[in-house]
Design an enzyme around this catalytic site. Structure first.
Site, PDB file in Angstrom:
ATOM      1  N   ASP A  93      54.428  31.643  46.432  1.00 39.40           N
ATOM      2  CA  ASP A  93      55.477  31.372  47.416  1.00 39.40           C
ATOM      3  C   ASP A  93      56.779  31.311  46.637  1.00 39.40           C
ATOM      4  OD1 ASP A  93      57.330  30.233  49.114  1.00 39.40           O
ATOM      5  OD2 ASP A  93      56.003  28.663  49.870  1.00 39.40           O
TER       6      ASP A  93
ATOM      7  N   ASP B 226      54.388  32.214  54.136  1.00 40.51           N
ATOM      8  CA  ASP B 226      55.456  32.216  53.125  1.00 40.51           C
ATOM      9  C   ASP B 226      54.980  32.687  51.745  1.00 40.51           C
ATOM     10  OD1 ASP B 226      53.923  30.044  52.467  1.00 40.51           O
ATOM     11  OD2 ASP B 226      55.462  28.548  52.906  1.00 40.51           O
ATOM     12  N   ASP B 227      53.790  33.289  51.663  1.00 36.13           N
ATOM     13  CA  ASP B 227      53.242  33.697  50.358  1.00 36.13           C
ATOM     14  C   ASP B 227      53.210  35.214  50.187  1.00 36.13           C
ATOM     15  OD1 ASP B 227      52.470  31.034  49.416  1.00 36.13           O
ATOM     16  OD2 ASP B 227      51.111  31.089  51.128  1.00 36.13           O
TER      17      ASP B 227
ATOM     18  N   SER C 240      26.036  47.345  51.156  1.00 38.29           N
ATOM     19  CA  SER C 240      25.022  47.830  50.232  1.00 38.29           C
ATOM     20  C   SER C 240      24.475  46.740  49.307  1.00 38.29           C
ATOM     21  CB  SER C 240      25.623  48.983  49.409  1.00 38.29           C
ATOM     22  OG  SER C 240      24.618  49.628  48.686  1.00 38.29           O
TER      23      SER C 240
ATOM     24  N   LYS D  89      51.958  23.668  48.839  1.00 40.49           N
ATOM     25  CA  LYS D  89      50.513  23.728  49.001  1.00 40.49           C
ATOM     26  C   LYS D  89      49.921  24.869  48.186  1.00 40.49           C
ATOM     27  CE  LYS D  89      47.186  21.659  50.638  1.00 40.49           C
ATOM     28  NZ  LYS D  89      46.905  20.287  50.319  1.00 40.49           N
ATOM     29  N   ASP D  90      48.611  24.730  47.887  1.00 36.30           N
ATOM     30  CA  ASP D  90      47.942  25.707  47.021  1.00 36.30           C
ATOM     31  C   ASP D  90      47.253  26.759  47.877  1.00 36.30           C
ATOM     32  OD1 ASP D  90      48.313  23.438  45.112  1.00 36.30           O
ATOM     33  OD2 ASP D  90      46.763  22.627  46.417  1.00 36.30           O
TER      34      ASP D  90
ATOM     35  N   TYR E 117      53.773  16.656  44.006  1.00 35.96           N
ATOM     36  CA  TYR E 117      53.699  17.631  45.096  1.00 35.96           C
ATOM     37  C   TYR E 117      54.792  18.684  44.941  1.00 35.96           C
ATOM     38  CZ  TYR E 117      53.910  19.705  49.683  1.00 35.96           C
ATOM     39  OH  TYR E 117      53.927  20.606  50.719  1.00 35.96           O
TER      40      TYR E 117
ATOM     41  N   ARG F  25      53.193  19.484  56.070  1.00 32.06           N
ATOM     42  CA  ARG F  25      53.482  18.674  54.879  1.00 32.06           C
ATOM     43  C   ARG F  25      52.247  18.514  53.978  1.00 32.06           C
ATOM     44  NH1 ARG F  25      58.548  16.641  55.485  1.00 32.06           N
ATOM     45  NH2 ARG F  25      59.393  16.901  57.559  1.00 32.06           N
TER      46      ARG F  25
HETATM   47  C1  F6R Z   1      52.754  22.751  54.369  1.00 36.58           C
HETATM   48  C2  F6R Z   1      54.136  23.273  54.294  1.00 36.58           C
HETATM   49  C3  F6R Z   1      55.163  22.733  55.241  1.00 36.58           C
HETATM   50  C4  F6R Z   1      56.126  21.781  54.541  1.00 36.58           C
HETATM   51  C5  F6R Z   1      57.090  21.132  55.558  1.00 36.58           C
HETATM   52  C6  F6R Z   1      58.102  20.211  54.888  1.00 36.58           C
HETATM   53  O1  F6R Z   1      51.941  23.299  53.408  1.00 36.58           O
HETATM   54  O2  F6R Z   1      54.470  24.094  53.471  1.00 36.58           O
HETATM   55  O3  F6R Z   1      54.531  22.123  56.325  1.00 36.58           O
HETATM   56  O4  F6R Z   1      55.422  20.791  53.868  1.00 36.58           O
HETATM   57  O5  F6R Z   1      57.812  22.118  56.269  1.00 36.58           O
HETATM   58  O6  F6R Z   1      58.773  20.932  53.922  1.00 36.58           O
HETATM   59  P1  F6R Z   1      59.974  20.359  53.057  1.00 36.58           P
HETATM   60  O7  F6R Z   1      59.502  19.067  52.475  1.00 36.58           O
HETATM   61  O8  F6R Z   1      60.197  21.431  52.040  1.00 36.58           O
HETATM   62  O9  F6R Z   1      61.136  20.188  53.985  1.00 36.58           O
HETATM   63 MG    MG Z   2      52.274  29.113  51.775  1.00 38.07          MG
HETATM   64 MG    MG Z   3      55.537  27.032  51.281  1.00 40.69          MG
END
Ligand code: F6R
Ligand code: MG
Ligand code: MG
Length: 400
Positions: free
Chosen positions: A26, A66-67, A261, A250-251, A247, A284
């Protein structure tokens, strides 16, 4: 088989190894953790095309949410510094574009400043396997957003060990001996190899705890008549918070699954996603929600930053070149799954900040609880007559 023939085929096999490297990151999204921005994706693609000529025989750049995802074909084996550096530099080039447009989270997953030989532990997720390609080598790349590596435990188990999902395990002689599961304990950094069906209940005992025990690879057994002792599936297991110590996003995982086959059929592999099972990592990084299979065009994270989604791209590999992909979930056959997923969303969302929609304290990506406790420190009063539980850890039920 005469000796000469055997020598030739051994020679051929030795020199025909091919590596599929899938690396994702990302590096910024629009408007916020929602979807990749096309000029950034284009920059990553152009960079790989222009700088990978002498390194890779083919590649494909795609995305989910977003990746950005790079699938590369080469003959350099896994953990190759040049291949990893190519992906790292492509993400760096993409980050420069993301920064120019002021994208949200630009360069988010690039946790280190300079490349140091292996992209593992630097932020991006990596899934690679070195294979002996079959006459036709079909495989599917699965990409997930708003969840974690353990989200692959359930479908990979279904594909490679559950005959109700994969009847080939019962009726295809080549699958009948089952497969070997490489399972990682990502807290203790240990791994174990367990065979299915003989260790089935032990495998489930571990991988049911999906935030700790994650399936890393699946191998055929030595008795497999067509592809003995080969890696046939691999998943990214990178935990960003373990790398950065805090943090950082996310992973969101990805995986490569070889099909057909003597392996799960294309449809047996997809069938594992027909039930929108619950995964963690939504909003989050701290909520459970259903995993919804979607097409590439529907892979943007909207409602409550989700729901968590999976995209499947089907390829065929021949002489180092890729054909495809086919956007596998771009099909009304998965409309029912998507509808069920959205019913689960409506149901579970009504729980707001309560468990089990919200993850348990120790699995949340961030929490205000320590601050709340600090604020009211000294105001907690003892409960009269209550006996304090001594052992708050996990207890084993003893039989008498
Ligand atoms: C979950 C994710 C989103 C963000 C959320 C808050 O994996 O990527 O849900 O955690 O939008 O994002 P920030 O803290 O960057 O405003
Ligand atoms: Mg992502
Ligand atoms: Mg992200």
């Amino acid at each position: 088989m005469n000796e000469r023939k055997f020598k030739i085929s051994t020679f051929k096999i030795l020199f025909m190894k091919v590596t599929i490297s899938h690396i994702k990151a990302d590096i910024g999204s629009l408007p916020g953790h929602t979807v990749v921005f096309q000029p950034v994706v284009d920059e990553v693609r152009t960079f790989v095309k222009e700088n990978g000529k002498s390194l890779i025989s083919d590649f494909y750049v795609s995305s989910i949410g977003d990746d950005i995802q790079i699938t590369m074909i080469h003959d350099k084996g896994i953990d190759n510094a040049d291949i990893h550096e190519l992906a790292w530099n492509a993400f760096k080039a993409g980050t420069a574009v993301a920064k120019r447009y002021g994208l949200y989270g630009a360069g988010q997953d690039l946790l280190k400043d300079a490349f140091s030989g292996n992209i593992k532990g630097m932020g991006p997720g990596v899934a690679e396997m070195e294979i002996t390609p079959r006459k036709a080598e079909p495989f599917i790349v699965y990409m997930m957003d708003k969840t974690e590596p353990g989200a692959f435990n359930y479908p990979i188990y279904k594909m490679f060990a559950d005959p109700f999902n994969t009847p080939g395990l019962v009726i295809d002689q080549n699958m009948h001996d089952g497969f070997v599961f490489e399972i990682w304990d990502i807290i203790e950094s240990k791994k174990i190899f367990l065979g299915s069906p003989e260790n089935l209940y032990d495998i489930l005992g571990l991988i049911g705890s999906k935030s700790r025990y994650v399936i890393k690879r699946i191998f055929t057994k030595p008795s497999h008549e067509k592809i003995p002792d080969e890696n046939v599936a691999v998943i990214t297991t990178d935990k960003l918070s373990f790398i950065a110590g805090e943090y950082v996003g996310k992973d969101d995982p990805a995986g490569i699954v070889r099909i057909q086959s003597g392996l799960p059929a294309s449809g047996e592999s997809l069938e594992a996603f027909s039930f929108p099972y619950l995964v963690s990592g939504w909003m989050r990084g701290s909520f459970n929600g259903p995993l919804m299979p979607v097409s590439q065009k529907d892979s943007k994270m909207t409602r409550f930053d989700g729901p968590p989604r999976v995209v499947a791209l089907g390829f065929v590999l021949k002489d180092g070149k890729l054909s495809g992909p086919v956007d596998m979930f771009d099909d009304p056959a998965f409309d029912g799954t998507r509808k069920t997923a959205m019913e689960i969303v409506d149901y579970i969302r009504r729980m707001g900040p309560f468990e089990p929609h919200r993850l348990p304290e120790d699995e949340m990506e961030y929490t205000t609880l320590p601050h709340v406790l600090e604020k009211y420190k000294g105001q907690f009063e003892p409960i009269e007559g209550a006996v304090r539980k001594k052992n708050l850890g996990v207890t084993t039920r003893e039989m008498d």
